[in-house]
Design a protein around this motif. Structure first.
Motif, PDB file in Angstrom:
ATOM      1  N   ILE A   1      21.913  -7.268   6.625  1.00  0.00           N
ATOM      2  CA  ILE A   1      21.677  -6.807   8.039  1.00  0.00           C
ATOM      3  C   ILE A   1      20.599  -8.264   9.102  1.00  0.00           C
ATOM      4  CG2 ILE A   1      21.272  -6.192  10.732  1.00  0.00           C
ATOM      5  CD1 ILE A   1      24.380  -5.650   9.830  1.00  0.00           C
ATOM      6  N   LEU A   2      19.678  -6.956   8.214  1.00  0.00           N
ATOM      7  CA  LEU A   2      17.890  -7.568   8.729  1.00  0.00           C
ATOM      8  C   LEU A   2      17.736  -9.080   8.438  1.00  0.00           C
ATOM      9  CD1 LEU A   2      15.287  -6.820   9.301  1.00  0.00           C
ATOM     10  CD2 LEU A   2      14.840  -5.528   7.548  1.00  0.00           C
ATOM     11  N   GLN A   3      18.391  -8.913   7.091  1.00  0.00           N
ATOM     12  CA  GLN A   3      17.605 -10.139   6.289  1.00  0.00           C
ATOM     13  C   GLN A   3      18.702 -11.387   6.880  1.00  0.00           C
ATOM     14  OE1 GLN A   3      15.245 -11.354   4.496  1.00  0.00           O
ATOM     15  NE2 GLN A   3      15.008  -8.470   4.602  1.00  0.00           N
ATOM     16  N   ALA A   4      19.984 -11.767   6.730  1.00  0.00           N
ATOM     17  CA  ALA A   4      20.741 -12.369   7.608  1.00  0.00           C
ATOM     18  C   ALA A   4      20.539 -12.828   9.395  1.00  0.00           C
ATOM     19  CB  ALA A   4      22.096 -12.466   7.234  1.00  0.00           C
ATOM     20  N   ASN A   5      20.843 -10.944   9.508  1.00  0.00           N
ATOM     21  CA  ASN A   5      20.814 -11.643  10.928  1.00  0.00           C
ATOM     22  C   ASN A   5      19.540 -11.143  11.684  1.00  0.00           C
ATOM     23  OD1 ASN A   5      23.654 -12.077   9.881  1.00  0.00           O
ATOM     24  ND2 ASN A   5      24.631 -10.063  11.605  1.00  0.00           N
ATOM     25  N   ILE A   6      18.568 -10.766  11.408  1.00  0.00           N
ATOM     26  CA  ILE A   6      17.259 -10.817  12.291  1.00  0.00           C
ATOM     27  C   ILE A   6      16.180 -11.475  12.129  1.00  0.00           C
ATOM     28  CG2 ILE A   6      15.573  -8.677  12.847  1.00  0.00           C
ATOM     29  CD1 ILE A   6      17.838  -6.903  13.313  1.00  0.00           C
ATOM     30  N   VAL A   7      15.941 -11.601  10.768  1.00  0.00           N
ATOM     31  CA  VAL A   7      14.934 -12.547  10.294  1.00  0.00           C
ATOM     32  C   VAL A   7      15.952 -14.096  10.700  1.00  0.00           C
ATOM     33  CG1 VAL A   7      14.404 -13.139   7.976  1.00  0.00           C
ATOM     34  CG2 VAL A   7      13.949 -10.991   8.442  1.00  0.00           C
ATOM     35  N   GLY A   8      17.299 -13.968   9.887  1.00  0.00           N
ATOM     36  CA  GLY A   8      17.711 -15.482   9.831  1.00  0.00           C
ATOM     37  C   GLY A   8      17.555 -16.371  11.453  1.00  0.00           C
ATOM     38  N   VAL A   9      17.608 -14.958  12.467  1.00  0.00           N
ATOM     39  CA  VAL A   9      17.983 -15.747  13.539  1.00  0.00           C
ATOM     40  C   VAL A   9      16.663 -15.897  14.273  1.00  0.00           C
ATOM     41  CG1 VAL A   9      18.540 -13.746  15.078  1.00  0.00           C
ATOM     42  CG2 VAL A   9      19.406 -15.523  16.182  1.00  0.00           C
ATOM     43  N   TYR A  10      15.439 -15.425  14.064  1.00  0.00           N
ATOM     44  CA  TYR A  10      14.399 -15.517  14.441  1.00  0.00           C
ATOM     45  C   TYR A  10      14.649 -17.273  13.273  1.00  0.00           C
ATOM     46  CZ  TYR A  10       9.800 -15.627  14.172  1.00  0.00           C
ATOM     47  OH  TYR A  10       8.051 -16.368  13.713  1.00  0.00           O
ATOM     48  N   ASN A  11      14.281 -17.540  12.392  1.00  0.00           N
ATOM     49  CA  ASN A  11      13.895 -18.747  11.646  1.00  0.00           C
ATOM     50  C   ASN A  11      14.641 -19.594  12.769  1.00  0.00           C
ATOM     51  OD1 ASN A  11      12.336 -17.434   9.502  1.00  0.00           O
ATOM     52  ND2 ASN A  11      14.327 -17.688   7.948  1.00  0.00           N
ATOM     53  N   LEU A  12      16.038 -19.460  12.861  1.00  0.00           N
ATOM     54  CA  LEU A  12      16.854 -20.146  13.419  1.00  0.00           C
ATOM     55  C   LEU A  12      15.745 -20.709  14.931  1.00  0.00           C
ATOM     56  CD1 LEU A  12      19.310 -21.534  14.051  1.00  0.00           C
ATOM     57  CD2 LEU A  12      19.903 -20.728  15.576  1.00  0.00           C
ATOM     58  N   TYR A  13      15.198 -19.881  15.684  1.00  0.00           N
ATOM     59  CA  TYR A  13      14.775 -20.392  16.654  1.00  0.00           C
ATOM     60  C   TYR A  13      13.596 -20.468  16.541  1.00  0.00           C
ATOM     61  CZ  TYR A  13      18.226 -18.906  20.383  1.00  0.00           C
ATOM     62  OH  TYR A  13      19.725 -19.186  20.776  1.00  0.00           O
ATOM     63  N   GLU A  14      12.853 -20.482  15.432  1.00  0.00           N
ATOM     64  CA  GLU A  14      11.384 -21.454  15.255  1.00  0.00           C
ATOM     65  C   GLU A  14      11.842 -22.284  14.803  1.00  0.00           C
ATOM     66  OE1 GLU A  14       8.481 -19.692  17.190  1.00  0.00           O
ATOM     67  OE2 GLU A  14       7.465 -20.471  14.852  1.00  0.00           O
ATOM     68  N   ALA A  15      13.112 -22.900  14.081  1.00  0.00           N
ATOM     69  CA  ALA A  15      13.191 -24.205  13.812  1.00  0.00           C
ATOM     70  C   ALA A  15      13.719 -25.101  15.214  1.00  0.00           C
ATOM     71  CB  ALA A  15      14.057 -24.211  12.709  1.00  0.00           C
ATOM     72  N   VAL A  16      13.893 -24.555  16.180  1.00  0.00           N
ATOM     73  CA  VAL A  16      14.720 -24.918  17.151  1.00  0.00           C
ATOM     74  C   VAL A  16      13.594 -25.813  17.858  1.00  0.00           C
ATOM     75  CG1 VAL A  16      15.635 -24.579  19.599  1.00  0.00           C
ATOM     76  CG2 VAL A  16      17.484 -24.064  17.176  1.00  0.00           C
ATOM     77  N   ARG A  17      13.081 -24.470  17.793  1.00  0.00           N
ATOM     78  CA  ARG A  17      11.203 -24.299  18.925  1.00  0.00           C
ATOM     79  C   ARG A  17      10.839 -25.680  18.576  1.00  0.00           C
ATOM     80  NH1 ARG A  17       6.184 -23.432  18.586  1.00  0.00           N
ATOM     81  NH2 ARG A  17       5.671 -22.084  16.728  1.00  0.00           N
ATOM     82  N   ARG A  18      10.401 -25.566  17.276  1.00  0.00           N
ATOM     83  CA  ARG A  18       9.710 -26.486  16.677  1.00  0.00           C
ATOM     84  C   ARG A  18       9.829 -28.107  16.730  1.00  0.00           C
ATOM     85  NH1 ARG A  18       7.293 -23.746  10.604  1.00  0.00           N
ATOM     86  NH2 ARG A  18       5.972 -25.460  11.308  1.00  0.00           N
ATOM     87  N   GLN A  19      11.002 -27.788  16.090  1.00  0.00           N
ATOM     88  CA  GLN A  19      11.761 -29.346  16.524  1.00  0.00           C
ATOM     89  C   GLN A  19      12.728 -29.602  17.713  1.00  0.00           C
ATOM     90  OE1 GLN A  19      11.265 -31.107  14.005  1.00  0.00           O
ATOM     91  NE2 GLN A  19      11.909 -29.912  11.919  1.00  0.00           N
ATOM     92  N   GLY A  20      12.294 -29.757  18.913  1.00  0.00           N
ATOM     93  CA  GLY A  20      12.396 -29.400  20.015  1.00  0.00           C
ATOM     94  C   GLY A  20      13.895 -29.583  20.307  1.00  0.00           C
TER      95      GLY A  20
END
Ligand code: NAI
Ligand code: 15L
Length: 266
Positions: A84-103
């Motif tokens: 859960i930690l890897q896919a849903n917590i680290v994973g959703v953080y990576n998604l939002y960081e990529a969303v932010r950085r790519q606008g």
């Protein structure tokens, strides 16, 4: 088509397979990602990416040129904490960081009814009721919703968090007469989440127009979602198959059903 490019994560999963062909009418390019293989592409509009949510560099590349993302990827049931930690917590953080950085402007986040699974089936809650997750899976979805709120307040990234009930071809048991979300209503809701003009961070329960209601979506009326399906025609068949439940067992009276007693796994 309204969008230049939509991204669907978790595209190989149960709901991803349903949404994949349906997204073509909303976007010129549909980018699809999963850890599982997605080939073959069903037309020149599809772009296939085999990407792990844990891989922040790959996630940054995945979000490049994307207008809006529907995030279904991750663990979808109760599992040991590290998964859960890897896919849903680290994973959703990576998604939002990529969303932010790519606008990227907007996220549709597949949250879950298990964020509030410890409420009772005899109460009706709205989306402002405090979370009562029924497991680590539900806790991880609450984390995703909090992250969505933070990325809106801090960076202006909009999200609709859909607390999906039970989205399957037909309701599978008595509980799902209340929680069922038909695939057509899922598409209607995702379309409103993508197209509603202003959403900020909106939380909505993803449910069809079932007769038995546990969830009140009044705070999400601005999305304009109107469910058109109903579980009632399945009642007779579902009840004939229903295994009797022990009324003392929380799984029989909690909204989350059997999830409330899943795990621990050691
Ligand atoms: P699913 O388990 O069939 O699909 C999830 C997909 O995510 C899979 O294809 C899997 O390969 C992929 N995935 C898992 N870990 C990954 C990782 N680390 N990196 C990249 N991809 C990964 O789930 P389903 O039913 O399609 O649900 C989709 C989403 O909706 C999930 O987030 C789930 O939690 C949520 N949801 C679904 C409900 C339902 O009734 N189907 C109810 C409530 C929430
Ligand atoms: C979920 O969150 C799961 O992803 C799905 O498999 C169903 O079990 C659903 O909730 C449910 O509550 O029925």
């Amino acid at each position: 088509a309204t969008f230049g490019r939509l991204l669907l994560t978790g595209a190989a999963g149960g709901l991803g397979q349903q949404l994949r062909p349906r997204l073509a009418k909303y976007a010129r390019h549909v980018r699809l990602s999963d850890i599982a293989d997605l080939a073959p592409a069903s037309g020149p509009h599809e772009e296939l990416f085999q990407t792990r949510l844990e891989d922040s560099q790959a996630m940054l590349a995945l979000l490049e040129g994307v207008d809006a993302v529907i995030h279904l990827g991750g663990i979808s049931v109760e599992r040991p904490f590290d998964e859960i930690l890897q896919a849903n917590i680290v994973g959703v953080y990576n998604l939002y960081e990529a969303v932010r950085r790519q606008g990227v402007r907007r996220v549709v986040f597949a949250s879950s009814n298990h964020v509030t699974g410890f409420y009772r089936q005899d109460e009706v809650i709205d989306t402002k009721a405090p979370p009562r997750p029924d497991g680590l899976y539900g806790v991880s979805k609450a984390f995703g919703e909090n992250l969505a709120q933070f990325y809106y307040d801090r960076y202006g990234v909009e999200t609709v968090s859909i607390r999906i009930g039970s989205s399957f071809p037909v309701p599978r048991d008595a509980r799902m007469l209340a929680t069922w979300l038909s695939y057509d209503d899922l598409e209607r809701l995702v379309a409103r989440a993508l197209l509603a003009p202003v959403v900020g961070h909106t939380v909505i329960y993803g449910v069809s127009a079932n007769t038995v209601k546990w969830w009140d979506n009044r705070h999400a009326a601005h999305l304009g979602y109107v469910a058109q399906d109903c579980s009632e025609p399945f009642r007779e068949e579902v009840m004939a198959q229903q295994v009797p439940l022990d009324p003392q067992d929380p799984a029989s009276y909690a909204q989350g059903g059997a999830f409330v007693r899943a795990g621990p796994f050691e």
